[in-house]
Design an enzyme around this catalytic site. Structure first.
Site, short mmCIF file in Angstrom:
data_model
loop_
_atom_site.label_atom_id
_atom_site.label_comp_id
_atom_site.label_asym_id
_atom_site.label_seq_id
_atom_site.Cartn_x
_atom_site.Cartn_y
_atom_site.Cartn_z
N ASP A 1 -17.51 -5.47 41.93
CA ASP A 1 -17.34 -6.79 41.36
C ASP A 1 -16.81 -7.67 42.51
O ASP A 1 -16.34 -7.14 43.53
CB ASP A 1 -16.30 -6.63 40.23
CG ASP A 1 -15.71 -7.92 39.76
OD1 ASP A 1 -16.49 -8.75 39.30
OD2 ASP A 1 -14.48 -8.09 39.85
N ASP B 1 -14.85 -11.22 42.20
CA ASP B 1 -13.60 -11.93 41.97
C ASP B 1 -12.46 -10.95 41.66
O ASP B 1 -12.57 -10.16 40.72
CB ASP B 1 -13.82 -12.84 40.76
CG ASP B 1 -13.20 -14.19 40.92
OD1 ASP B 1 -13.18 -14.70 42.03
OD2 ASP B 1 -12.71 -14.72 39.90
N1 LIG Z 1 -16.19 -19.33 31.91
C1 LIG Z 1 -15.12 -18.67 32.42
N2 LIG Z 1 -15.24 -18.12 33.65
C2 LIG Z 1 -14.19 -17.47 34.13
C3 LIG Z 1 -12.98 -17.35 33.43
N3 LIG Z 1 -12.12 -16.63 34.18
C4 LIG Z 1 -12.75 -16.33 35.32
N4 LIG Z 1 -13.98 -16.85 35.30
C5 LIG Z 1 -15.00 -16.79 36.35
O1 LIG Z 1 -15.75 -15.61 36.13
C6 LIG Z 1 -16.18 -15.10 37.37
C7 LIG Z 1 -15.80 -13.64 37.44
O2 LIG Z 1 -16.45 -13.10 38.57
P1 LIG Z 1 -16.49 -11.52 38.86
O3 LIG Z 1 -16.86 -11.43 40.30
O4 LIG Z 1 -15.13 -11.00 38.59
O5 LIG Z 1 -17.53 -10.94 37.96
C8 LIG Z 1 -15.51 -15.92 38.47
O6 LIG Z 1 -16.45 -16.82 39.00
C9 LIG Z 1 -14.43 -16.68 37.75
O7 LIG Z 1 -14.20 -17.93 38.32
C10 LIG Z 1 -12.88 -17.93 32.15
O8 LIG Z 1 -11.84 -17.85 31.47
N5 LIG Z 1 -13.98 -18.58 31.68
MG LIG Z 2 -13.52 -9.73 38.82
#
Ligand SMILES: Nc1nc2c(ncn2[C@@H]2O[C@H](COP(=O)(O)O)[C@@H](O)[C@H]2O)c(=O)[nH]1
Ligand SMILES: [Mg+2]
Length: 411
Positions: free
Chosen positions: A26, A28
């Site tokens: 993953d 983030d």
């Molecule tokens: N719509 C929302 N997006 C969110 C939230 N919290 C995080 N995020 C975004 O999801 C991805 C996660 O990425 P990954 O690499 O861990 O799969 C990242 O872009 C965040 O900015 C939310 O509450 N709502």
């Molecule tokens: Mg993540």
């Protein structure tokens, strides 16, 4: 008493690294590590949205994010406006919000399961500050609306890309570079392992972040993309694991998606959307030879573990937690706590029985869905790449925990 390694890998289910051929990541909070400035940014953007769009009182603009306040796995009681830490049996283990709910401690907090929701770290502080404001100002409010508004504001700042653009506009402030990450990924490639990236983030955000994180260690002609056999963005996890969405090939220069069916993953291409079923059909990778690293219980760990992949949970806070747990002062407090438990147990035979469940709901889920857990993927460099990782013999929900017995004072 043994000291635990803050950068150790802790094992829930035995894992033989020599049988793992495919490493998935993953992005983030897994490959990308952030400074505490990020929670501050999300808090401020969401707060501004609540004041400007939802017309919350102007005074909310003065609220400041408190990094010491939130912890993982808190429940919000939508009826009372309390943040609660529940153990895995749904018992109240610690009340963290400022509002007082009388006579709850020690009881099974059943209502919380029905009326409560699990909140994430970034929601907790803003919810608490707003609830506190309404309480202090003696204003009437509905605690469930505060949850919904904070949630909508946080969704908005993510969905519109405000958070992503904020991070990329000043990556030094938000992203934490780590030379070891490249080392780890290169080591895997040299060992002949396959690597893939599977993220919910849009490609421009991952590309900006990865380029920044690896720019000092990668040669200027090399691209981080060459480290991975497959790159999938906007995957829509956790639906990715159960849906039947087709993959689409993404053109980063034109910011467009191709119409053609994807039946092979080509090097240096980027893919959007998709689903696990097609992923397995295209790659022919078998479940038990794949390990997936991720930080999110439901987006990264539950789906893959149900699909038969091995899973590694990335728990950023683990290092600090272990450092505290290793301190003598903490161990003395733990030993005192066990003495109180023993005394209470003698006083009241049932109390000891009720005190048994101390592990949090978060710990329980990690135990269920993560084969191993550690603070960051690069910690795998500290172990031989073919190591057999064994779960401890003394069964614990969280293997990094040290049980400090009351006998500490007897020695
Ligand atoms: N719509 C929302 N997006 C969110 C939230 N919290 C995080 N995020 C975004 O999801 C991805 C996660 O990425 P990954 O690499 O861990 O799969 C990242 O872009 C965040 O900015 C939310 O509450 N709502
Ligand atoms: Mg993540």
């Amino acid at each position: 008493m043994p000291k635990m390694n803050p950068e150790g890998i802790y094992v829930n289910k035995n894992l033989r690294l020599d049988s793992i051929q495919v490493y998935g990541f993953d992005y983030d909070y897994t490959l990308a590590h952030y400074s505490s400035n990020l929670q501050n940014l999300i808090y401020d953007l969401a707060k501004e949205h609540m004041v400007n769009e939802f017309r919350y009182p102007e005074i909310c603009m003065e609220f400041k994010y408190d990094p010491t306040f939130p912890i993982r796995g808190l429940f919000y009681d939508k009826l009372k406006g309390c943040l609660l830490k529940l153990d895995f049996l749904g018992q109240l283990s610690q009340m963290v919000a400022t509002m007082v709910v009388e006579s709850l401690a020690g009881r099974k907090y059943k209502r919380c399961m029905a009326q409560g929701v699990l909140v994430v770290i970034k929601q907790a502080c803003l919810i608490a500050d707003i609830v506190q404001y309404f309480v202090d100002a003696k204003l009437e409010f509905d605690a469930s609306y505060i949850y919904e508004d904070v949630n909508r504001a946080i969704q908005h700042v993510h969905r519109t890309g405000l958070v992503h653009r904020g991070i990329l506009s000043d990556p030094h402030k938000y992203l934490v570079k780590n030379g070891q990450l490249l080392h780890f990924l290169k080591m895997l490639r040299e060992k002949g392992k396959k690597l893939f990236l599977l993220t919910n983030s849009p490609y421009y955000f991952v590309d900006g972040g990865m380029s920044f994180l690896l720019e000092d260690s990668l040669g200027c002609r090399d691209s981080w993309r060459e480290l991975f056999d497959v790159v999938i963005a906007k995957a829509n996890k956790p639906d990715f694991y159960t849906s039947e969405h087709p993959f689409r090939c993404y053109d980063a220069e034109k910011d467009t998606l191709a119409f053609m069916k994807v039946d092979a993953f080509l090097p240096n291409k980027i893919y959007y959307h998709g689903c696990l079923k097609s992923f397995l059909q295209i790659t022919k990778w078998k479940g038990p030879e794949v390990i997936y690293f991720g930080d999110h219980l439901f987006s990264d760990l539950r789906g893959p573990s149900k699909a038969g992949w091995r899973t590694a949970a990335i728990i950023h806070e683990l290092e600090d937690e272990i450092l505290i747990q290793n301190e003598d002062a903490y161990r003395v407090e733990q030993a005192k706590f066990h003495i109180f438990q023993e005394l209470l147990g003698r006083l009241h035979a049932t109390v000891a029985k009720n005190q048994k469940s101390q592990e949090s709901g978060f710990a329980y889920h990690i135990h269920q869905y993560a084969d191993v857990y550690t603070s960051k993927p690069e910690n795998f460099l500290l172990y031989p790449s073919e190591a057999w990782l064994h779960a401890p013999f003394d069964i614990k929900i969280m293997p990094h925990h040290v049980k400090v017995s009351s006998s500490l004072f007897k020695n």
